[in-house]
Design an enzyme around this catalytic site. Structure first.
Site, PDB file in Angstrom:
ATOM      1  N   ASP A 155       0.831  -1.209   0.000  1.00  0.00           N
ATOM      2  CA  ASP A 155       0.000   0.000   0.000  1.00  0.00           C
ATOM      3  C   ASP A 155       0.865   1.258   0.000  1.00  0.00           C
ATOM      4  OD1 ASP A 155      -2.272  -1.629   0.158  1.00  0.00           O
ATOM      5  OD2 ASP A 155      -2.196  -1.662   2.349  1.00  0.00           O
ATOM      6  N   HIS A 182      -5.525  -3.494   5.465  1.00  0.00           N
ATOM      7  CA  HIS A 182      -4.955  -3.863   4.172  1.00  0.00           C
ATOM      8  C   HIS A 182      -6.054  -4.384   3.245  1.00  0.00           C
ATOM      9  CE1 HIS A 182      -1.840  -4.936   1.369  1.00  0.00           C
ATOM     10  NE2 HIS A 182      -2.055  -6.238   1.466  1.00  0.00           N
TER      11      HIS A 182
END
Length: 302
Positions: A155, A182
């Site tokens: 990310d 996530h």
């Protein structure tokens, strides 16, 4: 000392093979133990021909898992060779149903055979697999929250890349903290805390944030449903391991974002913008539900 003993569980898969290659190429690693339920002897033989110092050995099947883990400093864990990775049309529930028991089984072996190792969980859904790992280690009486990490580095890597593209910057010099979880809206990029400082109009900021949150789907669609983000995830996983080993070697000022057990550790990072505060508020219910789901699974797992 550059003498890390690293195990890759799931080493024959789409993430495991390039991750193992990157780890083999690092001077930080002296021993690389590769585990999976298929093909690891071949993967290990292939990597062993590379002219770097890490000694590589492949381990195959549950009976060889204890030997693979013995003496390891760092363990990375992704889904095993014939388990389902994220493909087009799958939900996070589908991933959970596939991976939860695998993660519980592998982390139980880690708790028994390398309880002091740093455990780096890549297997999705990370928002649930980290609570599973934590509960398993608690059951074995060896739980240390400072040694269990959900690898969310992809990310951050994506946020850095996308911001750099929009601003014409060198992505290697861009650093965007990403907090939360996530998955989808639980991924909260803190563009307000980007280094160097950047500004976007609100509409562009919302579009950028959405792209970061759904970047995995972008890759799955580009691969026409035939695979997911394997190469970029391998890079991100290797980056996290290298940072971890640097810190273990005493290097100061090493900072990486990760998903840790307990929401309060994931959502407490300085002053953020009103837009980011709203994202945090909207993410909380999903995060709590995912964490609870993982904890309840682990408590009932035998």
């Amino acid at each position: 000392q550059n003498n890390a003993k690293v195990a890759v569980l799931g080493a024959s898969g789409g993430i495991g093979q390039p991750l193992s290659l990157l780890l083999k190429n690092s001077p930080l690693v002296s021993r690389l133990s590769l585990y999976d339920i298929a093909h690891t002897p071949g993967v290990a033989a292939d990597l062993s021909h590379i002219e770097t110092r890490a000694n590589v050995k492949g381990f195959l099947g549950p009976e060889q898992l204890p030997e693979c883990l013995k003496g390891c400093d760092v363990v990375t864990m992704d889904s095993l060779k014939y388990c389902t990775g994220y493909v087009l049309g799958m939900t996070r529930d589908d991933l959970f149903n596939t991976n939860a028991s695998i993660v519980a089984t592998l982390t139980s072996a880690c708790a028994k055979h390398c309880p002091e190792a740093m455990i780096c969980i890549i297997s999705n859904p990370v928002n649930s697999t980290i609570p599973i790992t934590s509960e398993v280690f608690k059951k074995h009486g060896v739980y240390n929250p400072n040694r269990i990490f959900g690898v969310t580095t992809l990310d951050i890597v994506r946020a850095n890349t996308f911001v750099a593209e929009l601003k014409g910057l060198d992505p290697a010099r861009v650093s965007v903290p990403v907090i939360g979880g996530h998955a989808g809206k639980t991924i909260i990029p803190l563009i307000s805390q980007c280094t160097p400082k950047v500004d976007f109009p609100q509409d562009q900021l919302e579009k950028l944030t959405g792209r970061i949150q759904e970047a995995g789907t972008e890759v799955v669609k580009a691969k026409a449903g035939a695979g997911s983000a394997t190469l970029s995830m391998a890079y991100a996983g290797a980056r996290f391991v290298f940072s971890l080993v640097d810190a273990m070697n005493g290097k100061e000022g090493v900072i990486e974002c990760a998903f840790k057990n307990g929401i309060e550790k994931n959502l407490g990072i300085g002053k953020i913008s009103p837009f980011e505060e709203k994202m945090v508020a909207e993410a909380m219910s999903e995060l709590k539900a995912s964490i609870k789901k993982g904890e309840e699974f682990a408590k009932n797992f035998k």
